[in-house]
Design an enzyme around this catalytic site. Structure first.
Site, PDB file in Angstrom:
ATOM      1  N   ASP A  67      90.298  -2.986  -3.602  1.00  0.00           N
ATOM      2  CA  ASP A  67      88.851  -2.914  -3.824  1.00  0.00           C
ATOM      3  C   ASP A  67      88.479  -3.063  -5.290  1.00  0.00           C
ATOM      4  O   ASP A  67      89.341  -3.065  -6.169  1.00  0.00           O
ATOM      5  CB  ASP A  67      88.282  -1.592  -3.258  1.00  0.00           C
ATOM      6  CG  ASP A  67      89.159  -0.384  -3.608  1.00  0.00           C
ATOM      7  OD1 ASP A  67      89.937  -0.461  -4.568  1.00  0.00           O
ATOM      8  OD2 ASP A  67      89.062   0.639  -2.902  1.00  0.00           O
ATOM      9  N   ASP A 136      86.741  12.385   1.389  1.00  0.00           N
ATOM     10  CA  ASP A 136      85.980  12.208   2.636  1.00  0.00           C
ATOM     11  C   ASP A 136      86.787  11.441   3.692  1.00  0.00           C
ATOM     12  O   ASP A 136      86.245  11.013   4.707  1.00  0.00           O
ATOM     13  CB  ASP A 136      84.639  11.495   2.369  1.00  0.00           C
ATOM     14  CG  ASP A 136      84.802  10.058   1.859  1.00  0.00           C
ATOM     15  OD1 ASP A 136      85.964   9.610   1.647  1.00  0.00           O
ATOM     16  OD2 ASP A 136      83.777   9.373   1.683  1.00  0.00           O
ATOM     17  N   HIS A 138      88.349   8.525   3.320  1.00  0.00           N
ATOM     18  CA  HIS A 138      88.325   7.052   3.278  1.00  0.00           C
ATOM     19  C   HIS A 138      89.678   6.475   2.869  1.00  0.00           C
ATOM     20  O   HIS A 138      90.458   7.120   2.177  1.00  0.00           O
ATOM     21  CB  HIS A 138      87.204   6.524   2.370  1.00  0.00           C
ATOM     22  CG  HIS A 138      87.389   6.746   0.895  1.00  0.00           C
ATOM     23  ND1 HIS A 138      86.324   6.849   0.026  1.00  0.00           N
ATOM     24  CD2 HIS A 138      88.502   6.882   0.125  1.00  0.00           C
ATOM     25  CE1 HIS A 138      86.778   7.017  -1.202  1.00  0.00           C
ATOM     26  NE2 HIS A 138      88.090   7.050  -1.175  1.00  0.00           N
ATOM     27  N   GLU A 143      84.172   3.937   3.809  1.00  0.00           N
ATOM     28  CA  GLU A 143      83.554   5.254   3.881  1.00  0.00           C
ATOM     29  C   GLU A 143      83.328   5.655   5.343  1.00  0.00           C
ATOM     30  O   GLU A 143      83.417   4.805   6.244  1.00  0.00           O
ATOM     31  CB  GLU A 143      82.222   5.217   3.125  1.00  0.00           C
ATOM     32  CG  GLU A 143      82.359   4.868   1.652  1.00  0.00           C
ATOM     33  CD  GLU A 143      83.012   5.980   0.812  1.00  0.00           C
ATOM     34  OE1 GLU A 143      83.788   6.791   1.346  1.00  0.00           O
ATOM     35  OE2 GLU A 143      82.740   6.018  -0.406  1.00  0.00           O
TER      36      GLU A 143
HETATM   37  P1  PGA Z   1      92.300   9.226  -6.247  1.00  0.00           P
HETATM   38  O1  PGA Z   1      91.427   8.302  -5.274  1.00  0.00           O
HETATM   39  O2  PGA Z   1      93.697   8.708  -6.186  1.00  0.00           O
HETATM   40  O3  PGA Z   1      91.689   9.020  -7.612  1.00  0.00           O
HETATM   41  O4  PGA Z   1      92.189  10.615  -5.745  1.00  0.00           O
HETATM   42  C1  PGA Z   1      91.908   8.063  -3.979  1.00  0.00           C
HETATM   43  C2  PGA Z   1      90.895   7.303  -3.174  1.00  0.00           C
HETATM   44  O5  PGA Z   1      89.673   7.530  -3.310  1.00  0.00           O
HETATM   45  O6  PGA Z   1      91.320   6.472  -2.357  1.00  0.00           O
END
Ligand code: PGA
Length: 260
Positions: A67, A136, A138, A143
């Protein structure tokens, strides 16, 4: 799904890097799916170390990132282009033409997303997709509510994700609201998945992903549908799992199982 709990973040990162190294050693021209965020930093550090020691070669490897934020040029220090360049690509011998990251500044998102999907196919599909998980639930920027058969597209980020990501930006209003992301369906087509999670704030999402129902409300739960998904956790990220003893038992007994 295999669940493997490590004693520490460092141990988890070394295990993940070892699994990626195994893929590259078996298939030097493998296609890797890359993830950004704090979680995979330890993995990238270890892969760079293995490369510097002459034990890992990226000359024939192709990568596709999950992404990118919409609106951030690749030169912006918070863009995922910048993150990947600084934390990984500039330290290894990957060919720049083999690196694919969604564009956050294309003039036509629809055709860019179609092209990205097409490129993944033309390169033979993703052999191993590295993933993190949001608080959350995802994966990538899929999302809650994202279709489990979604493809690469534009997404509006959830407020929870925007708040989680605010720590990287000077001002809360600088955090992008939109992203371009591989879909859950795109991710599920990778030949194997490797999801990493660390820390207490991921424990609830991890428990729902591994032990909850498959639901678009926790897009990481789609990993339950994949024939080759490994979840690597540290102790705190694993703290919400009810079947923890069972996962440990399975991993302990695995070396003695007859070969398939
Ligand atoms: P993070 O993000 O590794 O910074 O916790 C993970 C994500 O949102 O997929």
């Amino acid at each position: 799904m295999e669940v493997l709990v490590s004693q520490s973040y460092e141990e988890m990162s070394l295990t993940a890097a070892g699994m990626i190294a195994d893929v590259l050693n078996a298939k030097p021209n493998a296609v890797l799916g890359m993830a950004t965020g704090s979680t995979p930093l330890g993995v990238y550090k270890e892969l760079v170390r293995l490369h510097r020691e002459g034990r890992l070669d990226f000359a024939q490897v192709t990568t596709f990132n999950l992404d990118e934020y919409v609106g951030l040029p690749s030169t912006n220090s918070q863009s995922y282009h910048h993150f990947m360049r600084e934390n990984f690509f500039r330290h290894v011998n990957i060919a720049p033409g083999n690196v694919y990251i969604p564009s956050g500044t294309t003039s036509n998102y629809k055709s860019f997303c179609d092209w990205y999907e097409q490129r993944i196919k033309e390169c033979g599909g993703i052999d191993l997709q590295i993933l993190g998980i949001g608080s959350d639930g995802h994966i990538a920027f899929n999302e809650p509510g994202s279709s489990l058969s979604s493809r690469t597209r534009l997404k509006t980020l959830a407020k929870c994700t925007i708040e989680d990501n605010a720590r990287f930006f000077d001002r809360p209003e600088d955090v992008p609201i939109y992203a371009i992301t591989m879909g859950v369906g795109t991710i599920l087509e990778a030949r194997s998945l490797l999801l990493l999670a660390t820390g207490e704030n991921k424990a609830s999402a991890v428990a729902q992903m591994v032990e909850g129902p498959v639901t678009a409300m926790i897009t990481a739960s789609a990993l339950q549908l994949h024939p080759s998904a490994t979840v690597l956790l540290d102790e705190s990220a694993a703290s919400g799992l009810k079947m923890r003893d069972y996962y440990d038992w399975v991993m302990k007994k695995k070396p003695g199982a007859p070969p398939m």
